[in-house]
Design a protein around this motif. Structure first.
Motif, PDB file in Angstrom:
ATOM      1  N   LEU A 107       0.834  -1.129   0.053  1.00 11.24           N
ATOM      2  CA  LEU A 107      -0.231  -0.027  -0.039  1.00 11.24           C
ATOM      3  C   LEU A 107       1.173   1.301  -0.112  1.00 11.24           C
ATOM      4  O   LEU A 107       1.785   1.183   0.836  1.00 11.24           O
ATOM      5  CB  LEU A 107      -1.015   0.005   1.150  1.00 11.24           C
ATOM      6  CG  LEU A 107      -1.973   1.043   1.267  1.00 11.24           C
ATOM      7  CD1 LEU A 107      -2.991   1.278   0.394  1.00 11.24           C
ATOM      8  CD2 LEU A 107      -2.545   0.949   2.575  1.00 11.24           C
ATOM      9  N   SER A 108       0.525   2.214  -0.810  1.00 14.99           N
ATOM     10  CA  SER A 108       1.185   3.499  -0.840  1.00 14.99           C
ATOM     11  C   SER A 108       0.350   4.345  -0.175  1.00 14.99           C
ATOM     12  O   SER A 108      -0.567   4.838  -0.323  1.00 14.99           O
ATOM     13  CB  SER A 108       1.387   4.088  -2.156  1.00 14.99           C
ATOM     14  OG  SER A 108       2.395   3.539  -2.902  1.00 14.99           O
ATOM     15  N   ILE A 109       1.022   4.605   1.507  1.00  7.25           N
ATOM     16  CA  ILE A 109      -0.041   5.185   2.284  1.00  7.25           C
ATOM     17  C   ILE A 109       0.035   6.655   2.332  1.00  7.25           C
ATOM     18  O   ILE A 109       1.346   7.198   2.459  1.00  7.25           O
ATOM     19  CB  ILE A 109       0.487   4.695   3.799  1.00  7.25           C
ATOM     20  CG1 ILE A 109       0.161   3.213   3.777  1.00  7.25           C
ATOM     21  CG2 ILE A 109      -0.447   5.394   4.921  1.00  7.25           C
ATOM     22  CD1 ILE A 109       1.004   2.504   5.046  1.00  7.25           C
ATOM     23  N   ARG A 110      -1.073   7.386   2.108  1.00  6.97           N
ATOM     24  CA  ARG A 110      -0.991   8.758   2.017  1.00  6.97           C
ATOM     25  C   ARG A 110      -1.895   9.500   2.930  1.00  6.97           C
ATOM     26  O   ARG A 110      -2.100  10.381   3.307  1.00  6.97           O
ATOM     27  CB  ARG A 110      -1.484   9.262   0.675  1.00  6.97           C
ATOM     28  CG  ARG A 110      -0.311   8.962  -0.304  1.00  6.97           C
ATOM     29  CD  ARG A 110      -0.937   9.372  -1.708  1.00  6.97           C
ATOM     30  NE  ARG A 110       0.274   8.991  -2.863  1.00  6.97           N
ATOM     31  CZ  ARG A 110       0.088   7.891  -3.344  1.00  6.97           C
ATOM     32  NH1 ARG A 110      -0.885   7.145  -3.134  1.00  6.97           N
ATOM     33  NH2 ARG A 110       0.988   7.622  -4.379  1.00  6.97           N
ATOM     34  N   GLU A 111      -2.912   8.501   3.656  1.00 10.32           N
ATOM     35  CA  GLU A 111      -3.803   9.082   4.518  1.00 10.32           C
ATOM     36  C   GLU A 111      -4.311   8.072   5.569  1.00 10.32           C
ATOM     37  O   GLU A 111      -4.105   6.990   5.432  1.00 10.32           O
ATOM     38  CB  GLU A 111      -5.286   9.439   3.831  1.00 10.32           C
ATOM     39  CG  GLU A 111      -5.901   8.076   2.969  1.00 10.32           C
ATOM     40  CD  GLU A 111      -6.971   8.426   2.224  1.00 10.32           C
ATOM     41  OE1 GLU A 111      -7.804   9.395   2.485  1.00 10.32           O
ATOM     42  OE2 GLU A 111      -7.226   7.604   1.250  1.00 10.32           O
ATOM     43  N   PHE A 112      -4.526   8.746   6.809  1.00  7.34           N
ATOM     44  CA  PHE A 112      -4.891   8.018   7.991  1.00  7.34           C
ATOM     45  C   PHE A 112      -6.349   8.401   8.614  1.00  7.34           C
ATOM     46  O   PHE A 112      -6.624   9.497   8.176  1.00  7.34           O
ATOM     47  CB  PHE A 112      -3.749   8.304   9.042  1.00  7.34           C
ATOM     48  CG  PHE A 112      -2.488   8.103   8.613  1.00  7.34           C
ATOM     49  CD1 PHE A 112      -1.853   6.759   9.161  1.00  7.34           C
ATOM     50  CD2 PHE A 112      -1.526   8.605   7.825  1.00  7.34           C
ATOM     51  CE1 PHE A 112      -0.702   6.265   8.873  1.00  7.34           C
ATOM     52  CE2 PHE A 112      -0.425   8.377   7.571  1.00  7.34           C
ATOM     53  CZ  PHE A 112       0.212   6.898   8.042  1.00  7.34           C
ATOM     54  N   ALA A 113      -7.016   7.645   9.334  1.00 14.13           N
ATOM     55  CA  ALA A 113      -8.348   8.053   9.858  1.00 14.13           C
ATOM     56  C   ALA A 113      -8.295   7.060  11.094  1.00 14.13           C
ATOM     57  O   ALA A 113      -8.121   6.052  11.224  1.00 14.13           O
ATOM     58  CB  ALA A 113      -9.438   7.726   8.796  1.00 14.13           C
ATOM     59  N   LEU A 114      -9.154   7.604  11.959  1.00  8.50           N
ATOM     60  CA  LEU A 114      -9.645   6.638  13.014  1.00  8.50           C
ATOM     61  C   LEU A 114     -11.088   6.389  12.658  1.00  8.50           C
ATOM     62  O   LEU A 114     -12.055   6.905  12.092  1.00  8.50           O
ATOM     63  CB  LEU A 114      -9.953   7.655  14.434  1.00  8.50           C
ATOM     64  CG  LEU A 114      -8.501   7.979  14.933  1.00  8.50           C
ATOM     65  CD1 LEU A 114      -8.795   9.083  16.312  1.00  8.50           C
ATOM     66  CD2 LEU A 114      -7.724   6.941  15.414  1.00  8.50           C
ATOM     67  N   PHE A 115     -11.577   5.005  13.142  1.00  8.05           N
ATOM     68  CA  PHE A 115     -12.838   4.380  12.752  1.00  8.05           C
ATOM     69  C   PHE A 115     -13.380   3.957  14.112  1.00  8.05           C
ATOM     70  O   PHE A 115     -12.531   3.287  14.790  1.00  8.05           O
ATOM     71  CB  PHE A 115     -12.692   3.385  11.572  1.00  8.05           C
ATOM     72  CG  PHE A 115     -12.562   3.819  10.163  1.00  8.05           C
ATOM     73  CD1 PHE A 115     -13.696   4.254   9.531  1.00  8.05           C
ATOM     74  CD2 PHE A 115     -11.309   4.427  10.032  1.00  8.05           C
ATOM     75  CE1 PHE A 115     -13.540   4.586   8.158  1.00  8.05           C
ATOM     76  CE2 PHE A 115     -11.077   4.688   8.508  1.00  8.05           C
ATOM     77  CZ  PHE A 115     -12.221   4.829   7.891  1.00  8.05           C
ATOM     78  N   THR A 116     -14.652   3.875  14.057  1.00  7.00           N
ATOM     79  CA  THR A 116     -15.395   3.399  15.402  1.00  7.00           C
ATOM     80  C   THR A 116     -15.453   1.522  14.880  1.00  7.00           C
ATOM     81  O   THR A 116     -15.193   1.247  13.981  1.00  7.00           O
ATOM     82  CB  THR A 116     -16.820   3.921  15.321  1.00  7.00           C
ATOM     83  OG1 THR A 116     -17.665   3.599  14.159  1.00  7.00           O
ATOM     84  CG2 THR A 116     -16.857   5.331  15.825  1.00  7.00           C
ATOM     85  N   SER A 117     -15.956   0.893  15.964  1.00  6.08           N
ATOM     86  CA  SER A 117     -16.013  -0.223  15.944  1.00  6.08           C
ATOM     87  C   SER A 117     -17.129  -0.824  14.799  1.00  6.08           C
ATOM     88  O   SER A 117     -16.860  -2.200  14.288  1.00  6.08           O
ATOM     89  CB  SER A 117     -16.375  -0.884  17.237  1.00  6.08           C
ATOM     90  OG  SER A 117     -17.778  -0.333  17.639  1.00  6.08           O
TER      91      SER A 117
END
Length: 154
Positions: A107-117
């Motif tokens: 994966l070419s990682i450019r973005e991050f996020a928090l997610f709920t369950s």
């Protein structure tokens, strides 16, 4: 004379920090603020009212480079991983994560996020160079791990 009460509570804000390690040695560091997206704000309202029990439990990685927006709901090429540790100190919630050497390879990682369950995006950040504003990419290989935290101030 009528008294008008005004709520001066600022929007939820936060800090996001990562270390990129190759074979255990730090090769890159990055820190930025976060954007709590609309569906994250809705989830906060649902939690406060007792209509949901789906709290933040996951870190998401993606390859998208578009600027984050309040209406965002998912990441490009999204991959979700459980958080390592969650803690609360007063009005601050800290979400620690580690993307191990065997995870997200290719994966070419450019973005991050928090997610709920239940996989609802809470907050989002695209990795940008603070000086140039260009999107920064982390090409994920088996000798790379990413360690970091997301701190939300309420």
């Amino acid at each position: 004379m009528k008294t008008v009460l005004q709520d001066s509570t600022p929007k939820c804000r936060g800090e996001f920090k990562i270390e990129v390690r190759r074979n255990g040695k730090i090769i890159d560091e990055w820190a930025d603020h976060n954007l709590v997206v609309d569906c994250g704000r809705c989830r906060l309202a649902e939690l406060a009212a007792g209509f949901s029990t789906n709290s933040i439990t996951q870190i998401g990685l993606g390859s998208g480079s578009d600027a984050e927006a309040e209406e965002d709901t998912e990441l490009q090429d999204q991959q979700l991983f459980p958080l390592e540790n969650i803690s609360v100190d007063g009005r601050d919630a800290k979400f620690e994560f580690k993307i191990g050497e065997s995870q997200a390879n290719g994966l070419s990682i450019r973005e991050f996020a928090l997610f709920t369950s239940d996989d609802v995006m809470f907050s989002h950040r695209v990795r940008r160079d603070s000086a140039s504003g260009k999107v920064g990419v982390i090409d994920k290989f088996p000798d790379i791990e990413i360690v970091g935290y997301w701190l939300l101030h309420f």
